[in-house]
Scaffold this motif. Structure first.
Motif, PDB file in Angstrom:
ATOM      1  N   PRO A 156      -5.242  25.832  15.052  1.00 57.73           N
ATOM      2  CA  PRO A 156      -5.054  27.070  15.743  1.00 57.73           C
ATOM      3  C   PRO A 156      -5.796  26.622  17.061  1.00 57.73           C
ATOM      4  O   PRO A 156      -5.510  27.691  18.079  1.00 57.73           O
ATOM      5  N   THR A 157      -5.925  25.930  17.806  1.00 55.88           N
ATOM      6  CA  THR A 157      -6.424  24.956  19.071  1.00 55.88           C
ATOM      7  C   THR A 157      -5.163  24.660  20.219  1.00 55.88           C
ATOM      8  O   THR A 157      -5.170  24.654  21.065  1.00 55.88           O
ATOM      9  N   LEU A 158      -3.723  25.285  19.322  1.00 52.40           N
ATOM     10  CA  LEU A 158      -3.148  24.582  20.465  1.00 52.40           C
ATOM     11  C   LEU A 158      -2.402  25.445  21.059  1.00 52.40           C
ATOM     12  O   LEU A 158      -2.514  26.589  20.921  1.00 52.40           O
ATOM     13  N   GLY A 159      -1.925  25.163  22.093  1.00 57.17           N
ATOM     14  CA  GLY A 159      -1.950  26.079  24.002  1.00 57.17           C
ATOM     15  C   GLY A 159      -3.449  26.847  24.782  1.00 57.17           C
ATOM     16  O   GLY A 159      -3.311  27.160  25.230  1.00 57.17           O
ATOM     17  N   SER A 160      -4.138  26.067  23.950  1.00 54.83           N
ATOM     18  CA  SER A 160      -6.004  26.568  24.163  1.00 54.83           C
ATOM     19  C   SER A 160      -6.284  25.290  25.101  1.00 54.83           C
ATOM     20  O   SER A 160      -5.341  24.423  24.822  1.00 54.83           O
ATOM     21  N   GLY A 177       1.508  17.461  22.821  1.00 55.33           N
ATOM     22  CA  GLY A 177       1.833  15.471  22.411  1.00 55.33           C
ATOM     23  C   GLY A 177       0.939  15.097  21.335  1.00 55.33           C
ATOM     24  O   GLY A 177       1.615  14.892  20.571  1.00 55.33           O
ATOM     25  N   GLU A 178      -0.557  14.949  20.951  1.00 53.95           N
ATOM     26  CA  GLU A 178      -1.303  14.885  19.735  1.00 53.95           C
ATOM     27  C   GLU A 178      -0.617  15.726  18.722  1.00 53.95           C
ATOM     28  O   GLU A 178      -0.615  14.991  17.789  1.00 53.95           O
ATOM     29  N   TYR A 179      -0.296  16.757  18.895  1.00 58.91           N
ATOM     30  CA  TYR A 179      -0.030  17.527  17.746  1.00 58.91           C
ATOM     31  C   TYR A 179       1.772  16.854  17.156  1.00 58.91           C
ATOM     32  O   TYR A 179       1.859  16.519  15.764  1.00 58.91           O
ATOM     33  N   PRO A 183       1.278  -1.291   0.436  1.00 50.62           N
ATOM     34  CA  PRO A 183       0.132  -0.025  -0.080  1.00 50.62           C
ATOM     35  C   PRO A 183       0.772   1.406   0.191  1.00 50.62           C
ATOM     36  O   PRO A 183       1.432   1.167   0.638  1.00 50.62           O
ATOM     37  N   ASN A 184       0.852   2.347  -0.713  1.00 47.66           N
ATOM     38  CA  ASN A 184       0.830   3.347  -1.200  1.00 47.66           C
ATOM     39  C   ASN A 184       1.110   4.447   0.518  1.00 47.66           C
ATOM     40  O   ASN A 184      -0.271   4.317   1.296  1.00 47.66           O
ATOM     41  N   THR A 185       2.066   5.309   1.121  1.00 46.44           N
ATOM     42  CA  THR A 185       2.057   4.890   2.338  1.00 46.44           C
ATOM     43  C   THR A 185       1.681   6.593   2.358  1.00 46.44           C
ATOM     44  O   THR A 185       1.501   6.890   3.249  1.00 46.44           O
ATOM     45  N   THR A 186       2.006   7.263   1.552  1.00 47.96           N
ATOM     46  CA  THR A 186       2.140   8.834   1.387  1.00 47.96           C
ATOM     47  C   THR A 186       0.131   8.965   1.836  1.00 47.96           C
ATOM     48  O   THR A 186       0.279  10.052   2.430  1.00 47.96           O
ATOM     49  N   PRO A 187      -0.915   8.717   1.329  1.00 45.89           N
ATOM     50  CA  PRO A 187      -2.388   9.548   1.835  1.00 45.89           C
ATOM     51  C   PRO A 187      -1.938   9.153   2.791  1.00 45.89           C
ATOM     52  O   PRO A 187      -2.552  10.111   3.997  1.00 45.89           O
ATOM     53  N   ALA A 188      -1.381   7.853   3.787  1.00 47.18           N
ATOM     54  CA  ALA A 188      -1.748   8.239   5.556  1.00 47.18           C
ATOM     55  C   ALA A 188      -0.825   9.645   5.673  1.00 47.18           C
ATOM     56  O   ALA A 188      -1.033   9.924   6.759  1.00 47.18           O
ATOM     57  N   ALA A 189       0.599   9.604   5.145  1.00 46.68           N
ATOM     58  CA  ALA A 189       0.794  10.587   6.089  1.00 46.68           C
ATOM     59  C   ALA A 189       0.447  12.049   5.577  1.00 46.68           C
ATOM     60  O   ALA A 189       0.401  12.588   6.673  1.00 46.68           O
ATOM     61  N   GLU A 190      -0.105  12.331   4.445  1.00 48.23           N
ATOM     62  CA  GLU A 190      -0.941  13.077   4.102  1.00 48.23           C
ATOM     63  C   GLU A 190      -2.332  13.451   5.420  1.00 48.23           C
ATOM     64  O   GLU A 190      -2.640  14.835   5.502  1.00 48.23           O
ATOM     65  N   ALA A 191      -2.995  12.385   4.969  1.00 44.83           N
ATOM     66  CA  ALA A 191      -4.421  12.152   6.449  1.00 44.83           C
ATOM     67  C   ALA A 191      -2.832  12.967   8.180  1.00 44.83           C
ATOM     68  O   ALA A 191      -4.078  13.702   8.547  1.00 44.83           O
ATOM     69  N   LEU A 192      -2.120  12.243   8.505  1.00 44.08           N
ATOM     70  CA  LEU A 192      -1.588  12.838   9.847  1.00 44.08           C
ATOM     71  C   LEU A 192      -1.552  14.267   9.415  1.00 44.08           C
ATOM     72  O   LEU A 192      -1.121  15.067  10.421  1.00 44.08           O
ATOM     73  N   PHE A 193      -0.833  15.132   8.367  1.00 44.91           N
ATOM     74  CA  PHE A 193      -0.438  16.235   8.149  1.00 44.91           C
ATOM     75  C   PHE A 193      -2.046  17.436   8.420  1.00 44.91           C
ATOM     76  O   PHE A 193      -1.750  18.342   8.467  1.00 44.91           O
ATOM     77  N   ALA A 194      -2.991  16.824   7.652  1.00 44.45           N
ATOM     78  CA  ALA A 194      -3.693  17.087   7.686  1.00 44.45           C
ATOM     79  C   ALA A 194      -4.310  17.521   8.958  1.00 44.45           C
ATOM     80  O   ALA A 194      -5.093  18.441   9.640  1.00 44.45           O
ATOM     81  N   ARG A 195      -4.530  16.305   9.934  1.00 46.76           N
ATOM     82  CA  ARG A 195      -4.773  16.456  11.199  1.00 46.76           C
ATOM     83  C   ARG A 195      -4.236  17.421  11.942  1.00 46.76           C
ATOM     84  O   ARG A 195      -4.742  18.072  13.045  1.00 46.76           O
ATOM     85  N   ALA A 196      -2.782  17.294  11.729  1.00 44.98           N
ATOM     86  CA  ALA A 196      -1.737  17.979  12.419  1.00 44.98           C
ATOM     87  C   ALA A 196      -2.345  20.056  12.101  1.00 44.98           C
ATOM     88  O   ALA A 196      -2.473  20.311  13.540  1.00 44.98           O
TER      89      ALA A 196
END
Length: 98
Positions: free
Chosen positions: A21-25, A31-33, A3-16
């Protein structure tokens, strides 16, 4: 083909990116970021390694077809065989675990 691992990386980058915008609040945890970026990096490194293995296989096979070129390196032949097997069957086969 694995399986191509790039879509998984793209999904993780999108999640981050969505968490940023909500980091620090009171929202997203730093840690999740960081975890999202670390896992995305791992997926991209796996994709780079698989691309490198595919290049080894692609460069080795034409040499085998030429009678005047002697490929005496057993190590190279073994490496090519293992990459061919991996690229054909994908990860996690033959009782191996990730």
């Amino acid at each position: 083909m694995p399986p191509n691992t790039t879509p998984a990386a793209e999904a993780l980058f999108a999640r981050a990116r969505a968490m940023y915008p909500t980091l620090g609040s009171t929202g997203a945890e730093p840690g999740e970021y960081k975890r999202c970026f670390d896992w995305a990096d791992m997926h991209l490194r796996i994709a780079e390694a698989m691309t490198g293995g595919a290049h080894v296989v692609a460069a080795h096979h034409p040499l085998l077809a030429q009678a005047d070129v002697r490929v005496a390196e057993d190590c190279l032949s073994h490496e090519t065989c293992r990459w061919t097997e991996f690229l054909h069957n994908g990860p996690g086969k033959h009782g191996r675990t990730a």
